[in-house]
Design a protein around this motif. Structure first.
Motif, PDB file in Angstrom:
ATOM      1  N   MET A 198       0.842  -1.200   0.000  1.00 27.72           N
ATOM      2  CA  MET A 198       0.000   0.000   0.000  1.00 27.72           C
ATOM      3  C   MET A 198       0.875   1.248   0.000  1.00 27.72           C
ATOM      4  O   MET A 198       1.870   1.324   0.720  1.00 27.72           O
ATOM      5  CB  MET A 198      -0.917   0.013   1.234  1.00 27.72           C
ATOM      6  CG  MET A 198      -1.832   1.217   1.291  1.00 27.72           C
ATOM      7  SD  MET A 198      -2.896   1.196   2.753  1.00 27.72           S
ATOM      8  CE  MET A 198      -3.945  -0.203   2.354  1.00 27.72           C
ATOM      9  N   LYS A 199       0.504   2.200  -0.840  1.00 25.19           N
ATOM     10  CA  LYS A 199       1.275   3.435  -0.926  1.00 25.19           C
ATOM     11  C   LYS A 199       1.021   4.297   0.312  1.00 25.19           C
ATOM     12  O   LYS A 199      -0.130   4.539   0.672  1.00 25.19           O
ATOM     13  CB  LYS A 199       0.871   4.197  -2.183  1.00 25.19           C
ATOM     14  CG  LYS A 199       1.703   5.453  -2.429  1.00 25.19           C
ATOM     15  CD  LYS A 199       1.269   6.134  -3.708  1.00 25.19           C
ATOM     16  CE  LYS A 199       2.083   7.406  -3.950  1.00 25.19           C
ATOM     17  NZ  LYS A 199       1.667   8.093  -5.198  1.00 25.19           N
ATOM     18  N   PRO A 200       2.099   4.754   0.973  1.00 24.83           N
ATOM     19  CA  PRO A 200       1.924   5.604   2.169  1.00 24.83           C
ATOM     20  C   PRO A 200       1.236   6.917   1.826  1.00 24.83           C
ATOM     21  O   PRO A 200       1.264   7.379   0.680  1.00 24.83           O
ATOM     22  CB  PRO A 200       3.358   5.848   2.654  1.00 24.83           C
ATOM     23  CG  PRO A 200       4.178   4.791   1.994  1.00 24.83           C
ATOM     24  CD  PRO A 200       3.508   4.491   0.686  1.00 24.83           C
ATOM     25  N   VAL A 234       1.546   8.861  12.555  1.00 29.80           N
ATOM     26  CA  VAL A 234       2.528   8.310  11.616  1.00 29.80           C
ATOM     27  C   VAL A 234       2.055   6.954  11.105  1.00 29.80           C
ATOM     28  O   VAL A 234       2.168   6.637   9.912  1.00 29.80           O
ATOM     29  CB  VAL A 234       3.924   8.199  12.279  1.00 29.80           C
ATOM     30  CG1 VAL A 234       4.857   7.359  11.417  1.00 29.80           C
ATOM     31  CG2 VAL A 234       4.515   9.575  12.516  1.00 29.80           C
ATOM     32  N   ALA A 235       1.504   6.138  12.005  1.00 28.35           N
ATOM     33  CA  ALA A 235       0.985   4.823  11.606  1.00 28.35           C
ATOM     34  C   ALA A 235      -0.148   4.964  10.588  1.00 28.35           C
ATOM     35  O   ALA A 235      -0.232   4.200   9.614  1.00 28.35           O
ATOM     36  CB  ALA A 235       0.505   4.058  12.834  1.00 28.35           C
ATOM     37  N   ARG A 236      -1.029   5.938  10.806  1.00 28.83           N
ATOM     38  CA  ARG A 236      -2.112   6.173   9.861  1.00 28.83           C
ATOM     39  C   ARG A 236      -1.568   6.584   8.494  1.00 28.83           C
ATOM     40  O   ARG A 236      -2.058   6.131   7.446  1.00 28.83           O
ATOM     41  CB  ARG A 236      -3.063   7.246  10.397  1.00 28.83           C
ATOM     42  CG  ARG A 236      -3.911   6.806  11.572  1.00 28.83           C
ATOM     43  CD  ARG A 236      -4.775   7.932  12.123  1.00 28.83           C
ATOM     44  NE  ARG A 236      -5.747   8.420  11.142  1.00 28.83           N
ATOM     45  CZ  ARG A 236      -6.659   9.356  11.418  1.00 28.83           C
ATOM     46  NH1 ARG A 236      -6.714   9.899  12.637  1.00 28.83           N
ATOM     47  NH2 ARG A 236      -7.509   9.749  10.478  1.00 28.83           N
ATOM     48  N   LEU A 237      -0.567   7.443   8.501  1.00 31.51           N
ATOM     49  CA  LEU A 237       0.047   7.880   7.251  1.00 31.51           C
ATOM     50  C   LEU A 237       0.737   6.716   6.540  1.00 31.51           C
ATOM     51  O   LEU A 237       0.623   6.567   5.320  1.00 31.51           O
ATOM     52  CB  LEU A 237       1.046   9.013   7.525  1.00 31.51           C
ATOM     53  CG  LEU A 237       0.421  10.351   7.947  1.00 31.51           C
ATOM     54  CD1 LEU A 237       1.424  11.203   8.720  1.00 31.51           C
ATOM     55  CD2 LEU A 237      -0.059  11.123   6.710  1.00 31.51           C
TER      56      LEU A 237
END
Length: 276
Positions: free
Chosen positions: A1-3, A70-73
């Motif tokens: 998945m793309k960040p 950051v985890a969500r991003l």
């Protein structure tokens, strides 16, 4: 998945028409908006018909929330960071999140836009070739004096944010520490209906502020001229080179060459050529 991407989005400091089209597009397209005060920012978003979900990110919770964001991003969400007004992180929350993103390799994209520091500086009439933004001066008198004493030899223009309740006290301290003749500008309510710029010596501007209660209201940027160098402050070798080059080059060009070579301020050297 793309960040995802963390977008740093400036918002108007007064006039809502200063919101850029790109800022509107980003705020409408991201997964969520991190706002310093969601109640304040909701007015702005409703004005532009933006319905993106918001959550609060401020000085009291930003460190504990950084890792989760950051985890969500990293999971593919893009998030926009806004403050109450102007460019985030400039005396506003956001530094822990941006630093955490950089350390985690998450893309951070900053949009250009409104900033009270740059807007006030550009209209101040004080030198802009070198400047120092120093946030707010300390609230307590002795700490304020100590902070100004540490800046006494600063040659660049100094820019501060200031509380309207303390602007008279700060001008008084500047007059005491840096001298009553030190040139200052008080920029108030930038881009709003009652925008004003007061320009003059610290003593003169203090008198104007004390005489008009309206000058002690609203959002204030305080701009202070840097220390002007005299010939005694310039290394002899630099003065010698300046004299030689001024005979061969236009004064501004000569000053720039010497400034770059000796790590000095071109504007100060240019002023010395005018006095010669």
């Amino acid at each position: 998945m793309k960040p995802g991407i963390l977008y740093i989005v400036p918002t108007p400091i007064g006039n809502l028409d200063d919101m850029t089209q790109r800022a509107q597009q980003v705020l409408a397209s991201v997964s969520a908006i991190a706002a310093e005060d969601t109640r304040h920012s909701r007015v702005l978003l409703e004005h532009y018909g933006i319905t993106t979900p918001m959550f609060a990110l401020h000085e009291h919770n930003e460190r504990e929330k950084a890792a989760g964001l950051v985890a969500r991003l990293q999971g593919g969400e893009s998030i926009a960071l806004i403050s109450d007004a102007g460019t985030p992180l400039i005396s506003d929350p956001g530094f822990p999140l941006v630093r955490a993103c950089r350390q985690a390799g998450v893309q951070v994209t900053a949009l250009p836009g409104p900033s009270a520091v740059i807007t006030a500086l550009s209209a101040s009439g004080l030198p802009t070739d070198k400047f120092l933004f120093a946030g707010f001066l300390p609230a307590k008198q002795q700490a304020r004096v100590t902070a100004l004493e540490a800046l006494a030899d600063e040659t660049g223009t100094m820019v501060f944010y200031e509380s309207p309740r303390r602007i008279a006290e700060s001008l008084s301290a500047i007059s005491e520490v840096l001298g009553a003749a030190r040139e200052v500008v008080v920029a108030r309510e930038i881009s709003k209906q009652y925008e004003t710029y007061l320009h003059g010596s610290a003593a003169d501007v203090l008198a104007k502020v004390q005489a008009d209660a309206n000058q002690q209201r609203g959002e204030i940027v305080l701009i202070v001229a840097g220390k002007q160098l005299n010939k005694s402050d310039i290394p002899a070798e630099a003065l010698k080179l300046l004299t030689e080059l001024t005979a061969l080059l236009p004064p501004k060009k000569a000053a720039k060459v010497v400034a770059n070579h000796y790590g000095l301020r071109a504007n100060d050297l240019y002023k010395l050529t005018l006095k010669a």
